[in-house]
Design a protein around this motif. Sequence first.
Motif, PDB file in Angstrom:
ATOM      1  N   LEU A 120       0.828  -1.204   0.000  1.00  0.00           N
ATOM      2  CA  LEU A 120       0.000   0.000   0.000  1.00  0.00           C
ATOM      3  C   LEU A 120       0.864   1.258   0.000  1.00  0.00           C
ATOM      4  O   LEU A 120       0.534   2.258  -0.627  1.00  0.00           O
ATOM      5  CB  LEU A 120      -0.940   0.006   1.212  1.00  0.00           C
ATOM      6  CG  LEU A 120      -2.010  -1.085   1.195  1.00  0.00           C
ATOM      7  CD1 LEU A 120      -2.847  -1.011   2.455  1.00  0.00           C
ATOM      8  CD2 LEU A 120      -2.898  -0.974  -0.029  1.00  0.00           C
ATOM      9  N   GLU A 121       1.990   1.185   0.709  1.00  0.00           N
ATOM     10  CA  GLU A 121       2.906   2.330   0.729  1.00  0.00           C
ATOM     11  C   GLU A 121       3.392   2.632  -0.695  1.00  0.00           C
ATOM     12  O   GLU A 121       3.393   3.768  -1.143  1.00  0.00           O
ATOM     13  CB  GLU A 121       4.090   2.015   1.643  1.00  0.00           C
ATOM     14  CG  GLU A 121       5.361   2.799   1.372  1.00  0.00           C
ATOM     15  CD  GLU A 121       5.403   4.138   2.106  1.00  0.00           C
ATOM     16  OE1 GLU A 121       4.408   4.470   2.769  1.00  0.00           O
ATOM     17  OE2 GLU A 121       6.427   4.844   2.002  1.00  0.00           O
ATOM     18  N   ARG A 122       3.775   1.565  -1.408  1.00  0.00           N
ATOM     19  CA  ARG A 122       4.250   1.763  -2.781  1.00  0.00           C
ATOM     20  C   ARG A 122       3.135   2.280  -3.674  1.00  0.00           C
ATOM     21  O   ARG A 122       3.339   3.157  -4.504  1.00  0.00           O
ATOM     22  CB  ARG A 122       4.775   0.452  -3.375  1.00  0.00           C
ATOM     23  CG  ARG A 122       5.852  -0.217  -2.570  1.00  0.00           C
ATOM     24  CD  ARG A 122       7.207   0.439  -2.841  1.00  0.00           C
ATOM     25  NE  ARG A 122       8.258  -0.332  -2.230  1.00  0.00           N
ATOM     26  CZ  ARG A 122       8.988  -1.224  -2.893  1.00  0.00           C
ATOM     27  NH1 ARG A 122       8.790  -1.433  -4.164  1.00  0.00           N
ATOM     28  NH2 ARG A 122       9.934  -1.902  -2.262  1.00  0.00           N
ATOM     29  N   LEU A 123       1.931   1.713  -3.477  1.00  0.00           N
ATOM     30  CA  LEU A 123       0.784   2.151  -4.275  1.00  0.00           C
ATOM     31  C   LEU A 123       0.512   3.625  -4.022  1.00  0.00           C
ATOM     32  O   LEU A 123       0.222   4.388  -4.948  1.00  0.00           O
ATOM     33  CB  LEU A 123      -0.460   1.343  -3.917  1.00  0.00           C
ATOM     34  CG  LEU A 123      -0.685   0.041  -4.674  1.00  0.00           C
ATOM     35  CD1 LEU A 123      -1.902  -0.674  -4.135  1.00  0.00           C
ATOM     36  CD2 LEU A 123      -0.854   0.308  -6.163  1.00  0.00           C
ATOM     37  N   TYR A 134      -6.601   1.794   4.274  1.00  0.00           N
ATOM     38  CA  TYR A 134      -6.252   0.524   4.911  1.00  0.00           C
ATOM     39  C   TYR A 134      -7.150   0.350   6.126  1.00  0.00           C
ATOM     40  O   TYR A 134      -7.069   1.108   7.091  1.00  0.00           O
ATOM     41  CB  TYR A 134      -4.774   0.556   5.317  1.00  0.00           C
ATOM     42  CG  TYR A 134      -4.279  -0.681   6.024  1.00  0.00           C
ATOM     43  CD1 TYR A 134      -4.392  -1.934   5.433  1.00  0.00           C
ATOM     44  CD2 TYR A 134      -3.690  -0.606   7.278  1.00  0.00           C
ATOM     45  CE1 TYR A 134      -3.925  -3.073   6.074  1.00  0.00           C
ATOM     46  CE2 TYR A 134      -3.219  -1.739   7.930  1.00  0.00           C
ATOM     47  CZ  TYR A 134      -3.340  -2.968   7.318  1.00  0.00           C
ATOM     48  OH  TYR A 134      -2.876  -4.087   7.953  1.00  0.00           O
ATOM     49  N   VAL A 135      -8.035  -0.638   6.073  1.00  0.00           N
ATOM     50  CA  VAL A 135      -8.972  -0.886   7.163  1.00  0.00           C
ATOM     51  C   VAL A 135      -8.425  -2.026   8.004  1.00  0.00           C
ATOM     52  O   VAL A 135      -8.118  -3.099   7.492  1.00  0.00           O
ATOM     53  CB  VAL A 135     -10.358  -1.283   6.614  1.00  0.00           C
ATOM     54  CG1 VAL A 135     -11.304  -1.610   7.751  1.00  0.00           C
ATOM     55  CG2 VAL A 135     -10.916  -0.177   5.745  1.00  0.00           C
ATOM     56  N   THR A 136      -8.271  -1.788   9.283  1.00  0.00           N
ATOM     57  CA  THR A 136      -7.777  -2.862  10.134  1.00  0.00           C
ATOM     58  C   THR A 136      -8.806  -3.196  11.207  1.00  0.00           C
ATOM     59  O   THR A 136      -9.312  -2.315  11.892  1.00  0.00           O
ATOM     60  CB  THR A 136      -6.404  -2.515  10.763  1.00  0.00           C
ATOM     61  OG1 THR A 136      -6.156  -3.444  11.806  1.00  0.00           O
ATOM     62  CG2 THR A 136      -6.366  -1.117  11.313  1.00  0.00           C
ATOM     63  N   GLY A 137      -9.148  -4.447  11.287  1.00  0.00           N
ATOM     64  CA  GLY A 137     -10.118  -4.880  12.278  1.00  0.00           C
ATOM     65  C   GLY A 137      -9.441  -5.659  13.387  1.00  0.00           C
ATOM     66  O   GLY A 137     -10.072  -6.111  14.335  1.00  0.00           O
ATOM     67  N   GLU A 138      -8.156  -5.859  13.262  1.00  0.00           N
ATOM     68  CA  GLU A 138      -7.450  -6.714  14.220  1.00  0.00           C
ATOM     69  C   GLU A 138      -6.527  -5.936  15.127  1.00  0.00           C
ATOM     70  O   GLU A 138      -6.286  -6.329  16.250  1.00  0.00           O
ATOM     71  CB  GLU A 138      -6.608  -7.740  13.456  1.00  0.00           C
ATOM     72  CG  GLU A 138      -7.464  -8.547  12.539  1.00  0.00           C
ATOM     73  CD  GLU A 138      -6.786  -9.797  12.058  1.00  0.00           C
ATOM     74  OE1 GLU A 138      -5.547  -9.800  11.952  1.00  0.00           O
ATOM     75  OE2 GLU A 138      -7.515 -10.751  11.777  1.00  0.00           O
ATOM     76  N   ILE A 183      -8.631  -4.549   3.325  1.00  0.00           N
ATOM     77  CA  ILE A 183      -9.377  -4.952   4.518  1.00  0.00           C
ATOM     78  C   ILE A 183      -8.573  -6.029   5.238  1.00  0.00           C
ATOM     79  O   ILE A 183      -8.352  -7.112   4.700  1.00  0.00           O
ATOM     80  CB  ILE A 183     -10.757  -5.555   4.150  1.00  0.00           C
ATOM     81  CG1 ILE A 183     -11.518  -4.693   3.136  1.00  0.00           C
ATOM     82  CG2 ILE A 183     -11.573  -5.821   5.406  1.00  0.00           C
ATOM     83  CD1 ILE A 183     -12.156  -3.462   3.689  1.00  0.00           C
ATOM     84  N   ASP A 184      -8.164  -5.754   6.445  1.00  0.00           N
ATOM     85  CA  ASP A 184      -7.343  -6.712   7.200  1.00  0.00           C
ATOM     86  C   ASP A 184      -8.046  -6.997   8.536  1.00  0.00           C
ATOM     87  O   ASP A 184      -8.018  -6.182   9.423  1.00  0.00           O
ATOM     88  CB  ASP A 184      -5.964  -6.067   7.431  1.00  0.00           C
ATOM     89  CG  ASP A 184      -4.947  -7.029   8.004  1.00  0.00           C
ATOM     90  OD1 ASP A 184      -5.309  -8.181   8.275  1.00  0.00           O
ATOM     91  OD2 ASP A 184      -3.792  -6.621   8.185  1.00  0.00           O
ATOM     92  N   SER A 185      -8.747  -8.053   8.717  1.00  0.00           N
ATOM     93  CA  SER A 185      -8.996  -9.131   7.783  1.00  0.00           C
ATOM     94  C   SER A 185     -10.496  -9.268   7.535  1.00  0.00           C
ATOM     95  O   SER A 185     -11.288  -8.706   8.281  1.00  0.00           O
ATOM     96  CB  SER A 185      -8.498 -10.435   8.412  1.00  0.00           C
ATOM     97  OG  SER A 185      -9.308 -10.715   9.542  1.00  0.00           O
ATOM     98  N   ILE A 186     -10.866 -10.029   6.536  1.00  0.00           N
ATOM     99  CA  ILE A 186     -12.276 -10.179   6.188  1.00  0.00           C
ATOM    100  C   ILE A 186     -13.042 -10.863   7.322  1.00  0.00           C
ATOM    101  O   ILE A 186     -14.221 -10.604   7.545  1.00  0.00           O
ATOM    102  CB  ILE A 186     -12.425 -10.955   4.849  1.00  0.00           C
ATOM    103  CG1 ILE A 186     -13.865 -10.967   4.346  1.00  0.00           C
ATOM    104  CG2 ILE A 186     -11.898 -12.377   4.947  1.00  0.00           C
ATOM    105  CD1 ILE A 186     -14.336  -9.648   3.815  1.00  0.00           C
ATOM    106  N   GLN A 187     -12.347 -11.693   8.104  1.00  0.00           N
ATOM    107  CA  GLN A 187     -13.018 -12.395   9.211  1.00  0.00           C
ATOM    108  C   GLN A 187     -13.451 -11.471  10.348  1.00  0.00           C
ATOM    109  O   GLN A 187     -14.253 -11.850  11.175  1.00  0.00           O
ATOM    110  CB  GLN A 187     -12.119 -13.499   9.784  1.00  0.00           C
ATOM    111  CG  GLN A 187     -12.169 -14.791   9.015  1.00  0.00           C
ATOM    112  CD  GLN A 187     -11.130 -14.844   7.921  1.00  0.00           C
ATOM    113  OE1 GLN A 187     -10.336 -13.932   7.762  1.00  0.00           O
ATOM    114  NE2 GLN A 187     -11.140 -15.902   7.145  1.00  0.00           N
TER     115      GLN A 187
END
Length: 467
Positions: A120-123, A134-138, A183-187
């Motif tokens: 993502l940084e490179r993107l 960047y979505v983080t659920g964990e 999305i980190d992570s789909i679970q």
Amino acid sequence: MLRVAVAKLAPKQKTVFACAECGHASPKWLGQCPACRKWNTLHEELPPPEERGAPRGFGGVARSARPIPLREVEASEEARLKTGIGELDRVLGGGVVPGSLVLLGGDPGIGKSTLLLAALERLAGAVEGRPILYVTGEESARQVKLRADRLGVGAENLHLFPETDAAKVLHAAQQLEPAALAIDSIQTQYLPELTSAPGTVTQIREVTARLMGYAKTTETPTFLVGHVTKDGAIAGPRVLEHMVDTVLYFEGGGAHPYRVLRAHKNRFGSASEIGVFEMKSRGLAEVQNPSALFLSERPEGAPGSAVAAALSGTRTLLVEVQALVSPTTFGTPRRTALGVDSNRVALLAAVLEKKVGIDILGCDLFVNVAGGLTLDDPAADLATVAALASSFRDRPLDGRTLVLGEVGLAGEVRAVAQSDARLAEAARLGFVRALVPAGNARHAEAPAGFSVEPVETVAEALDRLFP
Ligand code: TYD
Ligand code: MG
């Protein structure tokens, strides 16, 4: 279109429990389907989209009102977005396609978040000005920040959103209009209108369907991180793998610092491509020359080691096949194979016994592919046979000889695909000689200074290897 869907769904929706086998719908959960009598097949679902007045997000593929001739469909070769991580781009098929859904699976702790953050940084650098989400659920924002600092990630347009409510995530995405979404992570994601817990089949399916609708309508490349269960499948429904465009698995780990990124499914590229990384203290480093790496610890002059050239997608990898043959102390002989199919090893051992007269079937056989790699290329057969014979005879093979060929049940050595590419890779790494199936040797273009010796049978190959 999606905003409407999210808004309308906000009040609590009536869900139904549908049987995965026969489709019977029940208003409440039952252990057994009253229609088809199957057990444990009822899963919670939202009612069909027509009934809830929402466009069906599933698939999310743009529709036309009537069938149209294929020739009239407008499609240019998709402009891919390069992540700038060469190994990842290659596995994706040359970069990520706009609007595609990429699932990144792997064991916990293997480095999925690390790889994603680096990508993502490179993107973010590549899409200058446009945000990346960047979505983080964990992890908390702080935890991600700590990791980002460690990796030296700090793009200004990289946005972080610690959230597990998928409706909020979609809403945020619509506001921000990111150039890429992760999305980190789909679970961890859930839709509040479903009563099932996050990570259940129902939740994962619905959340993925919504994300897919978002990705396709807005042309946003979307990455999903998925956990892997004990038996190696992505946790949650298999349907997840069917829905997304690309499934990548991150493998390796254990004592090895090496990680192999493997395409399991790819609608936009080859599914046999691999990328190799090394986990270092400051993130993942790309391994430019995996053959050299896999051969670097080869014990020269030790019996039971042979080098094969295996095709992996568009790339040739030189790998060391190791074998250990020892007399069985009691009972039935053992057969252990790591990185190669154990049935294949049994078959090759039988060929050695019957066609070459090596008394190997009464021995314990252990075969291993060095570096934690998995081989499924039959061209490695002859190397496995050579390693077994070398260990049995306790005589080492010449360290600069490549052994190439598929072995048939009659003890014949069969031609393999792309032998020239394999020879070229071997020459590049300092090999000077190769045993090659006669079928290939006829047309082989040997690299300069490289000796190619055609072989027709296993017996002939072993005569040449152990003069
Ligand atoms: P992580 O990306 O969190 O794994 P996943 O998201 O797949 O669960 O990586 C976790 C492991 O990687 C952790 O055990 C520490 C190691 N690591 C490094 O060795 N170097 C690093 O720079 C980073 C960020 C992680
Ligand atoms: Mg993680």
